[in-house]
Design a protein around this motif. Sequence first.
Motif, PDB file in Angstrom:
ATOM      1  N   LEU A 196      92.955  75.862 -23.097  1.00 50.90           N
ATOM      2  CA  LEU A 196      94.256  76.465 -22.838  1.00 50.90           C
ATOM      3  C   LEU A 196      94.286  77.124 -21.460  1.00 50.90           C
ATOM      4  N   PHE A 197      93.202  77.813 -21.086  1.00 53.69           N
ATOM      5  CA  PHE A 197      93.153  78.464 -19.778  1.00 53.69           C
ATOM      6  C   PHE A 197      93.170  77.433 -18.652  1.00 53.69           C
ATOM      7  N   ARG A 198      92.446  76.345 -18.836  1.00 59.67           N
ATOM      8  CA  ARG A 198      92.451  75.294 -17.807  1.00 59.67           C
ATOM      9  C   ARG A 198      93.830  74.673 -17.667  1.00 59.67           C
ATOM     10  N   THR A 199      94.556  74.613 -18.758  1.00 58.66           N
ATOM     11  CA  THR A 199      95.898  74.040 -18.716  1.00 58.66           C
ATOM     12  C   THR A 199      96.866  74.956 -17.978  1.00 58.66           C
ATOM     13  N   SER A 200      96.795  76.263 -18.272  1.00 59.65           N
ATOM     14  CA  SER A 200      97.726  77.219 -17.657  1.00 59.65           C
ATOM     15  C   SER A 200      97.060  78.571 -17.454  1.00 59.65           C
ATOM     16  N   THR A 312     103.760  77.348 -19.931  1.00 56.82           N
ATOM     17  CA  THR A 312     102.546  76.677 -20.404  1.00 56.82           C
ATOM     18  C   THR A 312     102.884  75.323 -21.019  1.00 56.82           C
ATOM     19  N   ASN A 313     103.977  75.270 -21.752  1.00 59.57           N
ATOM     20  CA  ASN A 313     104.399  73.996 -22.355  1.00 59.57           C
ATOM     21  C   ASN A 313     104.674  72.924 -21.319  1.00 59.57           C
ATOM     22  N   ASP A 314     105.062  73.333 -20.098  1.00 55.65           N
ATOM     23  CA  ASP A 314     105.347  72.360 -19.047  1.00 55.65           C
ATOM     24  C   ASP A 314     104.118  71.540 -18.677  1.00 55.65           C
ATOM     25  N   PHE A 315     102.923  72.027 -19.028  1.00 53.89           N
ATOM     26  CA  PHE A 315     101.689  71.318 -18.692  1.00 53.89           C
ATOM     27  C   PHE A 315     101.006  70.746 -19.939  1.00 53.89           C
ATOM     28  N   ASP A 320     100.627  68.676 -28.242  1.00 55.58           N
ATOM     29  CA  ASP A 320      99.705  69.804 -28.082  1.00 55.58           C
ATOM     30  C   ASP A 320     100.397  71.165 -28.110  1.00 55.58           C
ATOM     31  N   MET A 321     101.725  71.183 -28.081  1.00 52.83           N
ATOM     32  CA  MET A 321     102.436  72.453 -27.950  1.00 52.83           C
ATOM     33  C   MET A 321     102.182  73.375 -29.136  1.00 52.83           C
TER      34      MET A 321
END
Length: 422
Positions: A196-200, A312-315, A320-321
């Motif tokens: 999750l951190f890597r995503t956003s 965060t959802n944009d990525f 996965d949301m």
Amino acid sequence: MFEVLKSSWALLLGMFLLMLGNGLQSSLLGVRGGEAGFSAFEMSIVMSAYFAGFLLASRFTPELIRRVGHVRVFAALGSFISAVLILYPAFPDPIVWAVGRVIIGFCFCGVYVTAESWLNNSASNDTRGQALSLYMIVQMVGIIAAQGILLVPDASGFLLFVIGSVAVSVAFAPILLSISPTPAFESTKRMSLMQLFRTSPLGCVGMFLLGGVFAAQFGMSAVYGTAAGLSLQQISLFVAAFYVGAMLLQYPLGYMSDRMDRRRLVTAVAFLGGLAATFAVLFSSSFTILLASAFLIGGAANPLYSLLIAYTNDFLGHEDMASASAGMLFINGLGAITGPLIIGWAMDTVGPEGFFILIAALLLTLTAYGLWRMTRRAAPSVDETGKFAPISQASSPVFMEVAQEYVSDAAEAAEAARSDAA
């Protein structure tokens, strides 16, 4: 909207009464703790304990529901809430209150999980967005109304605790008498915190910082008012101002977020909230400035929660949301546990102004981190971003997952519409 009210009025009424009791007990403890001579740090432990219980319940309540069912969990946890509310004035000790707050935090999270499962089950795909919005508005209105009850005479006796207990007890009647049990509870597979951190990174850091801000306004605002020498009426207005701002500014900011770079909006809103907190430190003798600052801080912090989830959802892929929601809630919970402890220490060290100093530090740190993240990667185009959904920081994992699924469904429908048009 009328269809949602027709199918869910009992649930929404029950939730209003629950938030009435929850909002009242939080503010009432802040006032009574000051009268009993508790230090700001002792009260911070009491207030932090609620979020520790809430976080524990987010992990264990789903298993309880699977084992014994929604109705039994709902009724049992509600009984514990009513009992603890009555016991508070009988044992005016910070350790006893902290234990009580852990229990109440655990129970309220479990109640929210159950109620939100029913809400999701009663809503259709066409009405789910309206149901989410109405539910969040009811939560806010309940907390605001609770501040008015704080002015009922006999503030040094048992009456206000009894009122809170009765409100919670009565809340279960319309729900349990009008709603059938929902299907078996199923939670979504979790996404790891590192993933999750890597995503956003901005989403994760922002959620942690906002946890501290939310815990400050929900748990420590009445403690601040007592320490600053505000009257009971002023404390009531001060606490309510946070939630009035949250309710009125959530939707305008959400509208803007769907039409611009969300990082710019996150940064600007965090800066506005940090600036309001700074003004409260500089002009703490003016109650008008305190009210305006509380309004702007609440109006910034609560929408920021939804904005960071939307960002965060944009990525994330649509699939996965929902799985990311548990991680976001956990990170926010860690911040909510930590925030009151630091605020209590700051208030004991520098005086009541430590309340606003820490809020300013948290929001301005978010501002600086958001500006730095803008230099690390490009923002997705507005056409590629998902839909904003209003989410309260008091919501359970179920509400988070339902909101995420609603956003995902809306994005998929928009993509299908664009494909048909092409």
